[in-house]
Scaffold this motif. Structure first.
Motif, short mmCIF file in Angstrom:
data_model
loop_
_atom_site.label_atom_id
_atom_site.label_comp_id
_atom_site.label_asym_id
_atom_site.label_seq_id
_atom_site.Cartn_x
_atom_site.Cartn_y
_atom_site.Cartn_z
N VAL A 171 1.12 6.66 -7.02
CA VAL A 171 -0.01 7.52 -7.39
C VAL A 171 0.37 8.99 -7.20
O VAL A 171 0.09 9.83 -8.07
CB VAL A 171 -1.27 7.15 -6.58
N LEU A 172 1.01 9.32 -6.09
CA LEU A 172 1.42 10.71 -5.84
C LEU A 172 2.45 11.18 -6.86
O LEU A 172 2.41 12.33 -7.31
CB LEU A 172 1.96 10.86 -4.42
N PRO A 201 0.82 -1.23 0.00
CA PRO A 201 0.00 0.00 0.00
C PRO A 201 0.85 1.28 0.00
O PRO A 201 0.50 2.25 -0.65
CB PRO A 201 -0.82 -0.12 1.28
N ALA A 202 1.96 1.28 0.69
CA ALA A 202 2.83 2.46 0.72
C ALA A 202 3.42 2.73 -0.66
O ALA A 202 3.48 3.88 -1.11
CB ALA A 202 3.93 2.28 1.74
N ARG A 203 3.84 1.69 -1.35
CA ARG A 203 4.41 1.86 -2.69
C ARG A 203 3.36 2.31 -3.68
O ARG A 203 3.64 3.14 -4.56
CB ARG A 203 5.07 0.57 -3.15
N THR A 220 0.74 4.13 -2.96
CA THR A 220 0.48 5.53 -2.64
C THR A 220 1.56 6.43 -3.21
O THR A 220 1.26 7.47 -3.81
CB THR A 220 0.41 5.70 -1.11
N VAL A 221 2.81 6.05 -3.05
CA VAL A 221 3.91 6.85 -3.59
C VAL A 221 3.84 6.90 -5.11
O VAL A 221 4.04 7.97 -5.71
CB VAL A 221 5.28 6.29 -3.12
#
Length: 84
Positions: free
Chosen positions: A32-33, A25-27, A29-30
């Motif tokens: 997408v940002l 999930p963190a990857r 999110t990064v």
């Protein structure tokens, strides 16, 4: 077949293999940002004037935004590295 041998998508040693193990999930999110930042940068392509301490420089806005994004990423990586 040994215990370490696996098929695509199955667990090996308690870990997921393939793409599912790499996309946390963190990857996501990064990623997408980063895509949103690039879209924002390339939508703002007009010329702008920027004062660099004393001189007034005219440059494309996307270049200034990209430079600030890269500087922010370098500082973020530096401080996260020191934290560990």
């Amino acid at each position: 077949m040994s215990t370490k041998a696996s098929r695509k998508g199955t667990r090996v040693g308690g870990r997921r293999g393939g793409l599912a193990g790499a996309m946390t999930p963190a990857r996501v999110t990064v990623l997408v940002l980063a895509v949103l930042a690039l879209v924002f940068i390339f939508e703002n392509t007009g010329e702008t004037e920027i004062r660099l301490l004393v001189p007034l420089v005219t440059m494309p806005l996307w270049l200034a935004l990209l430079a600030m994004g890269l500087i922010g990423a370098v500082f973020g990586a530096y401080f996260m590295g020191r934290r560990r």
